[in-house]
Design a protein around this motif. Sequence first.
Motif, short mmCIF file in Angstrom:
data_model
loop_
_atom_site.label_atom_id
_atom_site.label_comp_id
_atom_site.label_asym_id
_atom_site.label_seq_id
_atom_site.Cartn_x
_atom_site.Cartn_y
_atom_site.Cartn_z
N GLN A 293 0.84 -1.14 0.01
CA GLN A 293 0.04 -0.01 -0.11
C GLN A 293 0.90 1.18 0.17
O GLN A 293 0.45 2.19 -0.83
CB GLN A 293 -0.85 -0.05 1.34
CG GLN A 293 -1.83 0.87 1.08
CD GLN A 293 -1.95 1.73 2.58
OE1 GLN A 293 -1.70 1.16 3.50
NE2 GLN A 293 -2.15 2.93 2.46
N GLU B 292 -4.70 -4.40 -1.82
CA GLU B 292 -6.04 -5.23 -1.91
C GLU B 292 -6.03 -6.38 -2.65
O GLU B 292 -6.43 -7.29 -2.63
CB GLU B 292 -7.18 -4.12 -1.86
CG GLU B 292 -8.49 -4.76 -1.47
CD GLU B 292 -8.25 -5.36 -0.09
OE1 GLU B 292 -9.12 -6.41 -0.19
OE2 GLU B 292 -7.81 -4.84 0.73
N SER C 175 -3.63 1.45 -2.05
CA SER C 175 -4.55 0.53 -1.41
C SER C 175 -5.14 -0.30 -2.33
O SER C 175 -5.21 -1.62 -2.05
CB SER C 175 -5.77 1.30 -0.83
OG SER C 175 -5.08 2.58 -0.05
#
Length: 252
Positions: A196, A205, A201
């Motif tokens: 990240q 993810e 992000s």
Amino acid sequence: MRPQIVAGNWKMNNDLDEGRQLAKSIKEHQDDIPSDVTVILAPPFIHLSDISREIMDSPLQLAAQNCATEEKGAFTGEVSASMIRSTGARYVIIGHSERRSYYNETDEIVHKKIQLALKHDLYPIVCVGESLTQRENDQYFSVVEAQLDNTVFKLSAEDFGRVVVAYEPVWAIGTGKTATPEQAQEMHAFIRKKIQENFSSDAAENTAILYGGSCKPANAAELFSQPDIDGGLIGGASLKPGDFVEITKSFT
Ligand code: PGA
């Protein structure tokens, strides 16, 4: 949603007939393998073409265990990323700790291999992990962070999007000593946080982070139930079709 992956690293085991038989047995259990789990077989180079044919009309995927640092040419005994791709393989394991320790693979070499794999349309499964001494000296986060910084974190965000990370604590490989689910989760969460920070992000993810090191049917479910563990890179247990298929069913 990031993929769930179980990859079998056969290492230097099985002659051609045994390898084909192993692939065939796993294929015969295809109906037992959940359809949302990507299952990858990584036989030795010399079996890639045959295993590729063996699993052709199945969802099973193929990986090599290594690739050369060079594109092509006078490198006797080496196997290039494009050769691997031409067998039908879609993945290649890079930077396994056995390569790092027995064949002196540095992060620099690992990085070169990753770049060639990506160039030739292979998904690199990049291994990181600390030794026992490094764990005991509380250096495990810094060791893994440096391995990532020197390799996959040098890639563009787009290229990184095709990387699978495998956390394999060296002290747990082939030793029967598994990291506890808490130890593994702690490191996986750390790796995801670093992704990240280095990318985004979304990248964090979407990246699959596999655990490897004495993963077997008896501990796979507990490991895979951790929020940041997206599957496993399996050595010893991948040579037993029943155990390997059992591991693919260990996601909750
Ligand atoms: P192991 O090996 O499952 O036999 O510990 C894992 C690996 O080296 O990828």
